[in-house]
Design an enzyme around this catalytic site. Structure first.
Site, mmCIF file in Angstrom:
data_model
loop_
_atom_site.group_PDB
_atom_site.id
_atom_site.type_symbol
_atom_site.label_atom_id
_atom_site.label_comp_id
_atom_site.label_asym_id
_atom_site.label_seq_id
_atom_site.Cartn_x
_atom_site.Cartn_y
_atom_site.Cartn_z
ATOM 1 N N ALA A 85 0.848 -1.193 0.000
ATOM 2 C CA ALA A 85 0.000 0.000 0.000
ATOM 3 C C ALA A 85 0.889 1.251 0.000
ATOM 4 C CB ALA A 85 -0.890 0.002 1.237
ATOM 5 N N GLN A 87 1.120 3.633 2.092
ATOM 6 C CA GLN A 87 1.764 3.804 3.398
ATOM 7 C C GLN A 87 2.272 2.476 3.970
ATOM 8 O OE1 GLN A 87 2.868 6.315 5.132
ATOM 9 N NE2 GLN A 87 2.163 7.857 3.673
ATOM 10 N N SER A 88 2.753 1.598 3.111
ATOM 11 C CA SER A 88 3.252 0.301 3.570
ATOM 12 C C SER A 88 4.501 0.444 4.449
ATOM 13 C CB SER A 88 3.590 -0.563 2.351
ATOM 14 O OG SER A 88 4.398 -1.656 2.728
ATOM 15 N N ASN A 89 4.485 -0.270 5.567
ATOM 16 C CA ASN A 89 5.668 -0.352 6.416
ATOM 17 C C ASN A 89 6.657 -1.382 5.884
ATOM 18 O OD1 ASN A 89 4.556 1.397 8.550
ATOM 19 N ND2 ASN A 89 3.059 -0.271 8.724
ATOM 20 N N VAL A 91 7.409 -2.107 2.747
ATOM 21 C CA VAL A 91 8.294 -1.599 1.688
ATOM 22 C C VAL A 91 9.332 -0.635 2.283
ATOM 23 C CG1 VAL A 91 6.458 -1.921 -0.030
ATOM 24 C CG2 VAL A 91 6.885 0.371 0.853
#
Ligand SMILES: *Cc1c(COP(=O)(O)O)cnc(C)c1O
Length: 355
Positions: A85, A87-89, A91
């Site tokens: 997403a 706001q992916s943590n 990645v």
């Protein structure tokens, strides 16, 4: 028994032989939350601080990446590809880990959350992805795991043609759940802490997204003969769909470890009461969870995962009676609070007014 001894226990099969790189700090702290327990009217509340895994603001993905990047390194990869997403943590932490290992990182950001707010699209994790020097791509859909994975493999092919050695961290089910092994390790770590401090807990509450954290922890605990119930709080899909996903993952983890199946159907507990209004969107219970944790314990939760899991924790506390001792796994994600800044501050202030 110390967690290092548990890790080589025959009960965890091949765990200690599988490729792994150390990225995080462990053990993460196990802390009491006496003011939250008092507020909720239960005997004890505990938090396992996996938001403090060390690397680049920490979180659960540090443990998961230790096994993916272990595999990448054993294949002599020089480039990591990952999708998530906006706001992916995951990645963000893949980008940080790649830096630490001298690799390049290519990140595909999916449109999973209907938010056009420029703060959401540029602050928090996206800001960190840029600081970390990752190459960013966007993917127009948000509920298309297969398509997102396919696109990653296409990017990987074109990188291969240019002479690079890419390693893809896949999103969808159907691949070896290497990341979940990080939570088999965490189960051993947690059991050693509980034993050493003579802490008894009646239930563990954890967010359930891809399922790697939930399935890994559950498998690790059951393999080590611990029967504490683990309740997953759905953050991505409903309980029926997530139950199937967790069951499948638990059996894949057992295969990977080469141990017999240890998780029964009855072990897979999920609630989806706090999923609405959808992935990455804040319901009232999540806002209450954020404000209550912050204002009783100074504990900052993230809006996408740990806030919903804490809403489940609060609900368990209120419905389960005063004798309970509950443990919360804080999976991190805190940079995302900045991306939700305006909305969150506004709604959190309303809570203050209501108190
Ligand atoms: C990814 C993530 C989760 C969900 O973990 P899964 O292993 O994907 O189920 C929970 N919390 C945070 C902060 C995350 O980044």
């Amino acid at each position: 028994m110390a967690s290092t001894d548990l890790l080589v226990s025959p009960r965890l099969g091949r765990l200690s032989e599988l490729a792994r790189v150390r990225l995080g700090q462990a053990p993460t702290p196990l802390e009491p939350m006496p003011r939250l327990a008092e507020r909720l009217g239960i005997r004890q509340a505990w938090v396992k601080r996996d938001d403090c895994t060390g690397l680049a603001f920490g979180g659960n993905k540090v443990r998961q990446l230790e096994f993916y990047l272990g595999q990448a390194r054993s294949e002599d990869a020089d480039t990591i590809l990952i999708t998530g997403a906006v706001q992916s943590n995951f990645v963000r932490l893949a980008a940080a880990a790649a830096c630490q290992l001298g690799m390049e990182c290519h990140i595909q950001l999916e449109e999973r959350v209907p938010k056009s707010d420029p703060v959401y699209r540029n602050s928090g994790n996206v800001f960190l992805d840029k600081i970390l020097g990752a190459k960013l791509y966007s993917y127009p859909r948000g509920e298309d795991e297969e398509g997102a994975d396919r696109r990653l493999h296409e990017i990987a092919s074109s990188l291969r043609e240019k002479g690079r050695r890419p390693y893809v961290i896949p999103l969808g089910p159907g691949h070896k759940p290497l990341g979940a092994l990080g939570y088999v390790v965490a189960a051993a770590e947690l059991l050693a802490q509980l034993e050493e401090r003579e802490v008894h807990v009646d239930k563990i509450v954890v967010p359930s997204g891809s399922g790697a954290t939930h399935a890994g922890l559950l498998t690790g605990l059951r393999a080590l003969d611990c029967s504490i119930p683990v309740m997953g709080v759905c953050v991505r899909r409903n309980a029926a769909a997530q139950t199937e996903r967790i069951k499948a993952q638990c059996s894949e983890i057992a295969q990977l470890l080469e141990i017999p199946p240890v998780v029964t159907n009855g072990d897979v507990l999920l609630i989806d009461d706090f999923l609405a209004p959808g992935y990455g969107q804040l319901g009232d219970a999540a806002v209450e969870a954020i404000t209550l944790s912050a204002r009783t314990e100074g504990l900052i939760l993230d809006p996408v995962y740990s806030a919903k899991a804490m809403a489940g924790f609060i609900d368990s506390a209120r419905s389960g009676g005063p004798q309970q001792s509950l443990l919360f796994i804080h999976t991190g994600g805190t940079p995302a609070v900045f991306a939700y800044g305006a909305e969150l501050a506004d709604r959190a202030n309303k809570h203050r007014d209501a108190e």
